[in-house]
Scaffold this active site. Structure first.
Site, mmCIF file in Angstrom:
data_model
loop_
_atom_site.group_PDB
_atom_site.id
_atom_site.type_symbol
_atom_site.label_atom_id
_atom_site.label_comp_id
_atom_site.label_asym_id
_atom_site.label_seq_id
_atom_site.Cartn_x
_atom_site.Cartn_y
_atom_site.Cartn_z
ATOM 1 N N TYR A 1 21.967 36.074 1.667
ATOM 2 C CA TYR A 1 23.245 35.542 2.164
ATOM 3 C C TYR A 1 23.847 36.274 3.375
ATOM 4 C CZ TYR A 1 24.661 39.074 -1.236
ATOM 5 O OH TYR A 1 24.763 40.223 -1.959
ATOM 6 N N LYS B 1 37.554 34.290 -7.481
ATOM 7 C CA LYS B 1 36.942 34.288 -8.820
ATOM 8 C C LYS B 1 37.455 33.100 -9.608
ATOM 9 C CE LYS B 1 34.720 38.307 -9.014
ATOM 10 N NZ LYS B 1 34.917 39.280 -10.036
ATOM 11 N N CYS C 1 17.578 36.507 -48.652
ATOM 12 C CA CYS C 1 16.704 36.899 -49.772
ATOM 13 C C CYS C 1 17.247 38.082 -50.562
ATOM 14 C CB CYS C 1 15.297 37.201 -49.261
ATOM 15 S SG CYS C 1 15.198 38.750 -48.360
ATOM 16 N N ASP D 1 25.670 36.340 -9.346
ATOM 17 C CA ASP D 1 25.811 37.500 -10.215
ATOM 18 C C ASP D 1 24.455 38.146 -10.455
ATOM 19 O OD1 ASP D 1 26.940 39.335 -11.820
ATOM 20 O OD2 ASP D 1 27.137 38.027 -13.561
ATOM 21 N N PHE E 1 -6.831 29.110 -4.720
ATOM 22 C CA PHE E 1 -5.904 30.138 -4.238
ATOM 23 C C PHE E 1 -6.365 31.516 -4.717
ATOM 24 C CE2 PHE E 1 -2.247 32.874 -4.378
ATOM 25 C CZ PHE E 1 -1.615 32.606 -3.180
ATOM 26 N N ASP E 2 -6.679 31.605 -6.017
ATOM 27 C CA ASP E 2 -7.105 32.887 -6.572
ATOM 28 C C ASP E 2 -8.396 33.371 -5.930
ATOM 29 O OD1 ASP E 2 -4.954 33.060 -8.163
ATOM 30 O OD2 ASP E 2 -5.942 32.365 -9.987
ATOM 31 N N ARG F 1 21.825 48.748 -3.448
ATOM 32 C CA ARG F 1 23.085 49.064 -2.784
ATOM 33 C C ARG F 1 23.431 50.543 -2.961
ATOM 34 N NH1 ARG F 1 28.468 49.434 -4.117
ATOM 35 N NH2 ARG F 1 29.892 48.711 -2.498
ATOM 36 N N GLU G 1 30.242 30.102 0.148
ATOM 37 C CA GLU G 1 29.006 30.250 -0.630
ATOM 38 C C GLU G 1 29.390 30.563 -2.065
ATOM 39 O OE1 GLU G 1 27.130 33.608 1.234
ATOM 40 O OE2 GLU G 1 27.180 32.615 3.173
ATOM 41 N N LYS H 1 29.303 32.938 -5.350
ATOM 42 C CA LYS H 1 29.171 34.378 -5.563
ATOM 43 C C LYS H 1 28.171 34.594 -6.701
ATOM 44 C CE LYS H 1 31.842 38.583 -5.622
ATOM 45 N NZ LYS H 1 31.129 39.361 -6.591
ATOM 46 N N PHE I 1 -7.114 27.701 -8.671
ATOM 47 C CA PHE I 1 -8.431 28.322 -8.655
ATOM 48 C C PHE I 1 -8.824 28.727 -7.230
ATOM 49 C CE2 PHE I 1 -13.063 27.923 -8.289
ATOM 50 C CZ PHE I 1 -13.433 28.911 -9.178
ATOM 51 N N CYS J 1 16.348 42.856 -42.154
ATOM 52 C CA CYS J 1 15.866 42.638 -43.510
ATOM 53 C C CYS J 1 14.394 43.048 -43.516
ATOM 54 C CB CYS J 1 15.999 41.167 -43.885
ATOM 55 S SG CYS J 1 15.048 40.778 -45.359
ATOM 56 N N SER K 1 32.030 46.112 -0.377
ATOM 57 C CA SER K 1 32.288 45.104 -1.407
ATOM 58 C C SER K 1 33.335 44.138 -0.870
ATOM 59 C CB SER K 1 32.739 45.773 -2.694
ATOM 60 O OG SER K 1 33.830 46.589 -2.411
ATOM 61 N N LEU K 2 33.649 43.146 -1.669
ATOM 62 C CA LEU K 2 34.588 42.115 -1.219
ATOM 63 C C LEU K 2 35.894 42.241 -1.974
ATOM 64 C CD1 LEU K 2 32.124 39.109 -1.355
ATOM 65 C CD2 LEU K 2 33.230 39.942 0.728
ATOM 66 N N CYS L 1 20.274 41.212 -47.484
ATOM 67 C CA CYS L 1 19.925 40.047 -46.668
ATOM 68 C C CYS L 1 20.636 38.796 -47.198
ATOM 69 C CB CYS L 1 18.417 39.853 -46.686
ATOM 70 S SG CYS L 1 17.909 38.336 -45.865
ATOM 71 N N CYS M 1 10.949 36.958 -47.140
ATOM 72 C CA CYS M 1 12.207 36.389 -46.650
ATOM 73 C C CYS M 1 11.915 35.066 -45.918
ATOM 74 C CB CYS M 1 12.869 37.405 -45.731
ATOM 75 S SG CYS M 1 14.479 36.895 -45.148
HETATM 76 S S1 IVH Z 1 28.497 38.819 1.263
HETATM 77 C C1 IVH Z 1 30.949 42.814 2.684
HETATM 78 N N1 IVH Z 1 27.868 36.754 -0.178
HETATM 79 O O1 IVH Z 1 29.228 40.467 -4.104
HETATM 80 C C2 IVH Z 1 30.186 42.274 1.547
HETATM 81 N N2 IVH Z 1 28.106 38.831 -1.304
HETATM 82 O O2 IVH Z 1 31.657 42.319 -3.800
HETATM 83 C C3 IVH Z 1 29.432 41.086 1.992
HETATM 84 N N3 IVH Z 1 27.635 38.735 -3.703
HETATM 85 O O3 IVH Z 1 27.734 43.492 -3.253
HETATM 86 C C4 IVH Z 1 28.733 40.490 0.873
HETATM 87 N N4 IVH Z 1 27.163 36.581 -3.778
HETATM 88 O O4 IVH Z 1 26.225 41.763 -4.279
HETATM 89 C C5 IVH Z 1 28.126 38.066 -0.190
HETATM 90 N N5 IVH Z 1 27.274 34.815 -1.290
HETATM 91 C C6 IVH Z 1 27.523 36.110 -1.307
HETATM 92 C C7 IVH Z 1 27.469 36.882 -2.502
HETATM 93 C C8 IVH Z 1 27.780 38.240 -2.452
HETATM 94 C C9 IVH Z 1 27.272 37.703 -4.477
HETATM 95 C C10 IVH Z 1 27.870 40.110 -4.188
HETATM 96 C C11 IVH Z 1 27.140 41.157 -3.401
HETATM 97 C C12 IVH Z 1 28.159 42.179 -2.990
HETATM 98 C C13 IVH Z 1 29.334 41.839 -3.824
HETATM 99 C C14 IVH Z 1 30.573 42.082 -3.004
#
Ligand code: IVH
Length: 713
Positions: A242, A332, A429, A115, A34-35, A134, A111, A113, A32, A449, A80-81, A426, A455
């Site tokens: 990250y 992976k 039913c 999703d 805060f609002d 991206r 770290e 990865k 409250f 259905c 990308s990685l 169905c 049903c």
């Molecule tokens: S570092 C040079 N760290 O994976 C790329 N990426 O294939 C450096 N991702 O587009 C990215 N977890 O969206 C990094 N701990 C993490 C990640 C991460 C997920 C995703 C990210 C990136 C894709 C790379």
């Protein structure tokens, strides 16, 4: 205190509370208070837009609608990685690193990865100025306003700037004192929809009969691309950060990735604490093992880990290939898959009548649990997989709890395989099924259905909807109890609940078998029986529910597309059940945020005699049929037939007041700029892309004063 100071003070204070709440999970003020502070700030900012801070916490509320996103060129490309899948691959990677560094010592940071959706966030002088997707890695979409709605993305870095936020007390793992960030820097991370939030949204969609979102990743990516950031704010997205990027010679730049992770955490970013420093590739392997199961406890899906060389100078020395860094790699986890025989299909009828197939499998061990069922989503999925009964199929466990069938082992197909014939009626039913097309990005083309009333699972669902907390709040009547009441013929519609007597209920009982038991299982038993105390509790809860607000009653009716927010808006606008019942489609369209789909559904629902009879019984039972009417009264018709859109902030109105004035004078507010738009009202800090677009389409731009002049006849 002069307004400028009070605005600065409130901005700091609210930032501080937000930080305590979202990063440290502590709440120093109640909601409250805060609002109240937030409202005070919003009002001051409207009165004195010139003192509004660019990182104001009021910016999170969202509300701007831009037709399309501007393009952002990434200062550093978003690469990308490379992927690896085995220990050998990892050892190969480590050898390449070792060779590239000519025998220097090095360490890794591991770290998870995550999703989700890769995001880039730019900060200038500690203030969040731009957020982007991206895209193709070189340029992405400017989704700054949508990213602002993520509560864990600091609008201003903690420890930089004014007032009390400067005093950061370092925790045990923090560096002291907190370093100052470079004047310009970028952080990158993964935007995501937390699994719990995904489930909450789907539950809500189920309530109002909307098709379900397919999975958290697509839902997140779809949400980030929405034009209306107030819609984005309703889905509580999150972001794990990250990466840190700045000019290497900038004062405040770091030497190692580890330092940046600690500093980003101190500055208030959401850095998942699952990262770890690993001294060699053996330690990396241990990290991989350690997280193989633990990763399922995280609030989002993960499919592997990311290994990064810690020192930045060594990262630079190793450099990049065309697509990805040589200093990092993704590992992976093996998709947890098994193969087994598809023994049958059970068709389940959901709350909205959707009929979905569930695969019944020969039990198989997968990632530590025995799997007997897998989801098949819908008829399209069966077609896509080309799967037949008695086939050997592959099942995988992804981020979701229920495993899914990912393919058919055709080498094992025999003459015993039979085509799967989707039912035409169905399974519960026997009513002939109909097919409805799904929205884009959500489960497509389900069979339904249409026997909503008769049903049993759909009837049961209507009761569950009716008793839920946000509706009539009779939750002491759980699923089993309702089933028992229906079974005994004591209730047919929710209105019958109000006719139940003590004698009706006392002593009735039912034995339930586990509905989800597979073909080989002897179902577990559960007994529901109504003793004195249970009966008293139920009757008291039913009686108490009569005090639930009119908006709750309207929601409880279960009108398709009328969720609890829409119900509130209808209740505020019309003020009584009779007024809602009598409303035409046109009248309904005048309610804020009510489109043709809702309007049509409401009219149709109340046009039905069966539904009207229920409403009358609820009226007789004494439910709340009136609410406080909070509606803009018609002021005039000087804006009749004219359409408006606004951008920026105004001296005399909040956005809501401006909308009300437009509507009260016969005008309409459009959601985007098109040729159909008659006027764009331009305020302080107007969005340049909107103004530019309006100019291109020759839409007249007017200021606040001109708008006010239009209200006068
Ligand atoms: S570092 C040079 N760290 O994976 C790329 N990426 O294939 C450096 N991702 O587009 C990215 N977890 O969206 C990094 N701990 C993490 C990640 C991460 C997920 C995703 C990210 C990136 C894709 C790379």
């Amino acid at each position: 205190m002069i307004p400028q100071e009070r605005i600065a003070e409130l901005t700091d204070l609210l930032h501080y509370y937000n930080h305590q709440y979202y990063q440290n999970s502590t709440s120093e003020v109640d909601d409250f208070t805060f609002d109240k502070l937030l409202t005070e700030l919003t009002e001051l900012e409207i009165q004195y837009p010139e003192y509004r801070q660019p990182d104001s916490p009021t910016a999170r509320v969202g509300g701007t609608i831009s037709k399309e996103f501007a393009t952002v060129y990434h200062r550093f490309p978003m690469l990308s990685l490379g992927n690896t899948y085995s220990e050998e691959d990892l050892i190969e990677f480590d050898k390449r690193v070792q060779k590239g560094l000519n025998g220097q010592a090095y360490e890794y940071i591991c770290e998870l990865k995550f999703d989700g959706v890769a995001l880039s966030l730019t900060y200038e002088n500690g203030v969040f100025v731009q957020g982007a997707t991206r895209g193709d890695g070189v340029r992405g979409d400017d989704i700054t306003n949508n990213i602002r709605t993520i509560r864990t993305v600091p609008l201003r870095v903690k420890g930089v700037g004014r007032g009390r936020t400067q005093n950061v007390t370092p925790g045990p793992d923090l560096q002291s004192p907190t370093p100052m960030p470079p004047a310009l820097f970028e952080v990158r991370g993964e935007g995501f929809l937390p699994l719990a939030e995904f489930e909450r949204i789907n539950k809500e969609r189920e309530d109002i009969g909307e098709p379900l979102l397919a999975n958290p990743r697509n839902a997140a990516s779809g949400t980030f691309k929405q034009q209306d950031s107030s819609a984005v704010a309703k889905r509580r997205l999150d972001c794990y950060v990250y990466s840190f990027l700045a000019d290497e010679t900038a004062p405040g730049a770091f030497q190692t990735h580890e330092e940046s992770l600690i500093a980003m955490h101190q500055w208030g970013f959401n850095v998942s604490q699952s990262w770890q420093k690993c001294v060699d590739i053996q330690a990396v392997m241990q990290y991989i093992d350690q997280w193989e199961q633990k990763r399922f406890d995280l609030p989002l899906g993960t499919d592997g880990i990311v290994i990064k060389v810690n020192r930045y100078d060594q990262q630079r020395e190793l450099g990049y290939t065309a697509k990805s860094p040589r200093w990092a790699i993704a590992y992976k986890y093996k998709a947890m898959a098994a193969s087994t025989v598809l023994k049958g299909i059970r068709y389940q009828v959901g709350r909205t009548g959707a009929v979905t197939p569930v695969a019944l499998l020969k039990p198989v061990l997968l990632a530590g649990t025995t799997v007997k069922r897998a989801s098949l989503h819908n008829a399209n999925e069966i077609e896509r997989l080309g799967v037949m009964l008695h086939d050997t199929v592959f099942v995988e466990k992804g981020g979701e709890i229920i495993p899914k069938i990912t393919g058919v082992d055709l080498t094992k197909r025999t003459d015993k395989s039979e085509p799967i014939v989707y039912p035409t009626t169905c399974p519960v039913c026997d009513t002939p099924l109909i097919r409805r097309e799904g929205e884009r990005g959500v489960a497509q083309a389900n069979f339904y259905c249409p026997n909503e009333r008769g049903c049993p699972p759909q009837r049961q669902a209507r009761f569950e909807h009716f008793i839920q907390r946000r509706a009539m709040n009779i939750e002491s009547l759980g699923e089993g109890k309702i089933e028992l009441l229906i079974d005994r013929g004591l209730v047919e519609t929710p209105a019958d609940l109000y006719k139940l007597t003590y004698d009706d209920l006392l002593g009735i009982e039912k034995v339930f078998l586990d509905r989800n038991a597979g073909p080989e299982e002897t179902g577990k038993k559960r007994i529901v029986s109504f003793r004195e105390k249970t009966v008293e509790n139920i009757l008291t809860a039913i009686e108490k529910s009569k005090a639930q607000s009119f908006a709750n009653v309207l929601f409880a009716l279960g009108i398709r597309y009328v969720g609890n927010t829409t119900a509130e808006k209808l209740a505020d606008y019309f003020g009584s059940m009779d007024a809602v019942m009598a409303a035409s489609q046109e009248a309904l369209l005048a309610v804020p945020d009510t489109g043709p789909r809702i309007a049509e559904s409401v009219v149709e629902w109340f046009a039905d005699d069966y539904n009207r009879a229920i409403v009358e019984q609820l009226r007789d039972a004494g439910l709340q049929f009136f609410g406080e009417k909070k509606v803009v009264e018609r002021e005039g018709d000087t804006l009749e037939g004219k359409t408006f859109l606004y951008t920026g902030t105004f001296a005399n109105f909040t956005r809501e007041e401006l909308e009300n004035r437009i509507e009260a004078n016969g005008g309409r507010v459009l959601s985007g700029i098109s040729k159909k738009l008659n006027y764009l009202i331009v305020g302080e800090n107007a969005g340049p892309s909107k103004v530019e677009k309006a100019r291109k389409l020759n839409v007249p731009l007017i200021g606040e004063d001109e708008f006010m002049a239009m209200l006068v006849v």
